[in-house]
Design a protein around this motif. Structure first.
Motif, mmCIF file in Angstrom:
data_model
loop_
_atom_site.group_PDB
_atom_site.id
_atom_site.type_symbol
_atom_site.label_atom_id
_atom_site.label_comp_id
_atom_site.label_asym_id
_atom_site.label_seq_id
_atom_site.Cartn_x
_atom_site.Cartn_y
_atom_site.Cartn_z
ATOM 1 N N UNK A 206 0.738 -1.131 -0.081
ATOM 2 C CA UNK A 206 -0.154 -0.025 0.043
ATOM 3 C C UNK A 206 1.010 1.215 -0.091
ATOM 4 N N UNK A 207 2.168 1.159 0.612
ATOM 5 C CA UNK A 207 2.821 2.307 0.803
ATOM 6 C C UNK A 207 3.454 2.530 -0.595
ATOM 7 N N UNK A 208 3.938 1.493 -1.325
ATOM 8 C CA UNK A 208 4.426 1.699 -2.551
ATOM 9 C C UNK A 208 3.402 2.299 -3.603
ATOM 10 N N UNK A 209 2.210 1.844 -3.609
ATOM 11 C CA UNK A 209 0.959 2.369 -4.292
ATOM 12 C C UNK A 209 0.803 3.880 -4.058
ATOM 13 N N UNK A 210 0.822 4.305 -2.884
ATOM 14 C CA UNK A 210 0.863 5.509 -2.435
ATOM 15 C C UNK A 210 1.846 6.677 -2.672
ATOM 16 N N UNK A 211 2.960 6.006 -2.824
ATOM 17 C CA UNK A 211 4.257 6.808 -3.090
ATOM 18 C C UNK A 211 4.221 7.014 -4.897
ATOM 19 N N UNK A 212 3.790 6.063 -5.397
ATOM 20 C CA UNK A 212 3.793 6.083 -6.882
ATOM 21 C C UNK A 212 2.633 7.250 -7.272
ATOM 22 N N UNK A 213 1.509 7.125 -6.397
ATOM 23 C CA UNK A 213 0.638 8.244 -6.749
ATOM 24 C C UNK A 213 0.844 9.619 -6.376
#
Length: 259
Positions: A206-213
C-alpha cells in the motif's frame, strides 16, 4: 499471446521478458498488444508486489521497432495512427501499473525499447548498455504518447537533445541524463535486478502504491489540496503499519498483508 513475450512468476514478483533475441527484442505489433494485456492482468493481481521488464538473450533490452512491419502496418499516416493507439495503450498500461515496475536493461535500449523503459518506475542497466532514439535517421516522429514518458523522465531540453541528435550513447551518459537509476557490472545486471525487485516486494505494498500516486501528483502544477495532503496519513490506519511498527520494535522482518 505472442511467443515473443514470456511471463514468469516468482512468489510476488512477475517478470515480463521481451523474447525475440534474434531481432534484439525488436517490438512488433503483437508484442505491444501483449504488453497491454499482461499489465492489465498484473495490475488486477493484488498478490503481486513488483513487475520486472527485461529482454532475452543478454544483448538487448529492446532495439526498438520491428522495421519489417512498416510496409504492412505503418506505411501511411492512417496506419501509423492506428498502430500508435496500440503502442500508446501499452505505454499507458505500464505507466498506470498498480505495482512498482523495474526495467532491467542489458545491452541496447533504443527507440521503442527506451520508450518502454522510460515509463517504468526504476531502471537498472549494465556498464555496456546503450541508449538513444535515432528516429531522425528514419524520418520518423515520436508521437505524443511515445515522447511523453521520456519528457516526464528527463525533461524537455534533454528529451529534445536525444531526439534531435539521434545519437546512441553509453550508460554513464544515460545515468548523467537521469535515464537510469543505477549502473552495475554487465555480469551482475540480472542478479542486481532480482535483488532490487525483492527489496521492493518486501516493502509494504500500500505504501508503494501511495508513493507512486504522490510522485505523479507532485509533477502536476496545481497545489496539493488539503484533502490530498490528508491521504498521506491514511497509512496509520492500516494493518501494514501495525505490522511494520511492531516488527521494527521486535527487530524482526515484517510480513505485510496489503491491508
Amino acid at each position: 499471446m505472442t511467443p515473443f513475450l514470456k511471463v514468469e512468476r516468482d512468489q510476488r514478483i512477475a517478470t515480463i521478458t521481451l523474447n525475440n533475441p534474434e531481432k534484439m527484442n525488436a517490438m512488433d505489433h503483437g508484442m505491444w498488444q501483449g504488453i497491454a494485456e499482461i499489465f492489465a492482468q498484473t495490475s488486477a493481481d493484488d498478490e503481486l508486489r513488483c513487475v520486472v521488464l527485461r529482454g532475452a538473450g543478454g544483448k538487448a533490452f529492446s532495439a526498438g521497432a520491428d522495421i519489417e512491419e512498416f510496409t504492412r502496418l505503418r506505411a501511411n499516416s492512417a496506419q501509423a495512427r492506428a498502430y500508435a493507439k496500440v503502442t500508446g495503450d501499452a505505454m499507458q498500461a505500464i505507466r498506470d501499473s498498480k505495482h512498482p515496475t523495474l526495467a532491467v536493461i542489458e545491452g541496447a535500449c533504443v527507440g521503442g525499447g527506451l520508450e518502454i523503459a522510460s515509463v517504468c518506475d526504476m531502471r537498472i542497466c549494465g556498464t555496456s548498455s546503450r541508449f538513444g532514439v535515432p528516429v531522425n535517421k528514419l524520418g520518423l516522429v515520436m508521437s505524443y504518447g511515445e515522447l511523453g514518458g521520456l519528457v516526464d523522465l528527463v525533461g524537455g531540453p534533454t528529451a529534445l537533445e536525444i531526439v534531435l541528435e539521434g545519437r546512441v550513447f553509453d550508460a554513464q551518459e544515460a545515468l548523467a541524463k537521469g535515464l537510469v537509476n543505477r549502473i552495475v557490472d554487465d555480469a551482475d545486471v540480472v542478479t542486481q535486478g532480482e535483488a532490487t525487485a525483492r527489496r521492493i516486494a518486501n516493502g509494504a505494498p500500500l505504501v508503494a502504491r501511495w508513493h507512486k500516486a504522490f510522485v505523479r501528483r507532485l509533477a502536476q502544477p496545481a497545489p496539493v489540496t488539503p484533502q490530498e495532503a490528508d491521504e498521506a496519513y491514511a497509512c496509520f490506519d492500516t494493518e501494514d503499519f501495525r505490522i511494520g511498527f511492531q516488527a521494527f520494535l521486535a527487530k524482526t522482518k515484517p510480513v505485510f498483508t496489503g491491508r
